[in-house]
Design an enzyme around this catalytic site. Structure first.
Site, PDB file in Angstrom:
ATOM      1  N   THR A  19      40.407  37.736  38.075  1.00 36.88           N
ATOM      2  CA  THR A  19      41.618  37.098  37.556  1.00 36.88           C
ATOM      3  C   THR A  19      41.340  35.701  37.034  1.00 36.88           C
ATOM      4  O   THR A  19      41.982  35.244  36.080  1.00 36.88           O
ATOM      5  CB  THR A  19      42.695  37.055  38.668  1.00 36.88           C
ATOM      6  N   SER A  24      37.024  42.875  39.690  1.00 35.48           N
ATOM      7  CA  SER A  24      36.144  43.127  40.835  1.00 35.48           C
ATOM      8  C   SER A  24      36.221  44.544  41.404  1.00 35.48           C
ATOM      9  O   SER A  24      35.281  44.968  42.080  1.00 35.48           O
ATOM     10  CB  SER A  24      36.299  42.062  41.908  1.00 35.48           C
ATOM     11  N   THR A  43      39.089  38.652  43.306  1.00 35.39           N
ATOM     12  CA  THR A  43      39.326  38.515  44.740  1.00 35.39           C
ATOM     13  C   THR A  43      39.309  39.847  45.486  1.00 35.39           C
ATOM     14  O   THR A  43      39.102  39.865  46.696  1.00 35.39           O
ATOM     15  CB  THR A  43      40.680  37.823  44.986  1.00 35.39           C
ATOM     16  N   ASP A  44      39.529  40.954  44.762  1.00 28.51           N
ATOM     17  CA  ASP A  44      39.701  42.239  45.467  1.00 28.51           C
ATOM     18  C   ASP A  44      38.465  42.640  46.268  1.00 28.51           C
ATOM     19  O   ASP A  44      38.582  43.181  47.368  1.00 28.51           O
ATOM     20  CB  ASP A  44      40.043  43.357  44.472  1.00 28.51           C
TER      21      ASP A  44
HETATM   22  N1  ASP Z   1      42.090  42.643  40.510  1.00 25.67           N
HETATM   23  C1  ASP Z   1      41.500  41.353  40.337  1.00 25.67           C
HETATM   24  C2  ASP Z   1      40.010  41.435  40.633  1.00 25.67           C
HETATM   25  O1  ASP Z   1      39.665  41.576  41.787  1.00 25.67           O
HETATM   26  C3  ASP Z   1      42.139  40.402  41.254  1.00 25.67           C
HETATM   27  C4  ASP Z   1      41.521  39.045  41.277  1.00 25.67           C
HETATM   28  O2  ASP Z   1      40.623  38.719  40.567  1.00 25.67           O
HETATM   29  O3  ASP Z   1      41.986  38.280  42.068  1.00 25.67           O
HETATM   30  O4  ASP Z   1      39.235  41.296  39.720  1.00 25.67           O
END
Ligand code: ASP
Length: 322
Positions: A16, A54, A85-86
């Site tokens: 993100t 991710s 973050t995932d």
């Molecule tokens: N879905 C996104 C990822 O993990 C969420 C994020 O980046 O926070 O790439």
């Protein structure tokens, strides 16, 4: 050698923090890596080996990332990795198992994207850089910085799907970074346990995770046993399962790791009813201690990729302070 300007490598992998709404209207996608601003005296080297959400990151990417960090670290005072973050905690834990460098390595990301007014990417990136360049950060293994909190890679976990303070875990942050007009204030409260590192040939083994629930009779287990090199079960409470799982586990030759679907606390083999944790261990299963199921999988992939057998794997899960 003392350099006049500190050198920081920033490795971008997507997530993100690199995302915006896509022009075709299909939703957010990683597009442009964020720039670090606010540290004019630091020489920043941006490297972008990946630009992935991710959920598309694999253990093979984690191994490549470890190789890249190992190559960059000797020439830099700190390394920051931006990541979705995932699965950030899985990459952080893989690096915890793979990296021997004393150069601080800090992972961060954002929960809001670059086109939102409340984008948290720039502050997280600046904080991650501040921690990566701080003299007290070395020797603590890879760290995760999010919302001003500093976490160690072994215990950090994503605890919220949308909140800006998305990371937590038991027992919580090991430090904090706060900024005033003139300075960044970094404080550590704890030093993580000494860690063992590994040099696996690959992280390509197949390790399946199965999730336990009331009334589970082992659906999905036969397929995992037939195909996988190892199985991790997110079991109940201290590591217990319905009775039907006990004979299935007793017949499994691959390592079966028992983690817990509960969000904190160890797996302890205390119950002696059929499927209770003590009976699972007697049947050959290996308790994951404090590791959650997805980190236990990363450890098992690492140990299998290092050519270790079941008894060595049992010893490491039991003794390595996880
Ligand atoms: N879905 C996104 C990822 O993990 C969420 C994020 O980046 O926070 O790439």
């Amino acid at each position: 050698m003392q350099r006049s300007r500190k050198r920081l490598a920033v490795i971008h992998t997507g997530g993100t923090i690199a995302s915006r709404p896509s022009p075709d209207g299909r939703g957010l996608t990683p597009q442009q890596a964020p720039s670090l601003t606010g540290l004019p005296d630091v020489e920043v080297h941006d490297v972008q080996p990946l630009n992935l959400p991710s959920p598309h990151i694999t253990p093979a990417h984690m191994l490549e990332l470890a190789g890249l960090i190992t190559a960059l670290a000797p020439d830099h005072d700190g390394v920051v990795v931006t990541h979705g973050t995932d699965t950030l905690e899985e990459t952080a834990f893989a690096l915890h198992l793979l990296l021997g460098t004393p150069t601080p390595v800090v992972l961060t990301g954002s929960m809001r994207h670059a086109a939102e007014v409340s984008w948290d990417g720039p502050a997280n990136l600046l904080d991650a850089a501040g921690v990566a360049l701080h003299p007290h950060s070395s020797g603590r293994g890879p760290l995760v910085v999010f919302g001003g909190d500093i976490f160690d890679a072994r215990t950090v976990t994503k605890v919220h799907t949308t909140a800006v303070d998305a990371f937590g875990g038991y027992p919580g942050p090991i430090g904090r970074i706060d900024r005033t007009e003139t300075a960044a204030h970094v404080r550590f409260f704890a030093t993580p346990e000494q860690r063992q590192t590994y040099a696996p040939d690959s992280l390509k083994a197949r390790v399946d995770i199965l999730y336990a629930y009331a009334g589970w009779r082992g659906e999905g287990y036969a397929g995992a046993r037939a195909e996988a090199d190892g199985i991790v079960i997110a079991a109940l409470g201290t590591g217990n399962l319905p009775a039907e799982l006990l004979p299935l586990i007793a017949k499994t030759r691959q390592p079966v790791i028992i983690a817990t679907r509960t969000h904190a606390g160890p797996v302890l083999p205390v119950y002696g009813y059929a499927g209770g944790g003590a009976t699972l261990v007697q049947a050959g299963a290996i308790p994951a201690s404090f590791l959650n199921a997805h980190k236990a999988r990363i450890l098992l992939l690492t140990l299998l990729g290092s050519g270790l057998g079941k008894e060595e794997i049992r010893r490491i899960f039991g003794e390595a302070g996880f």
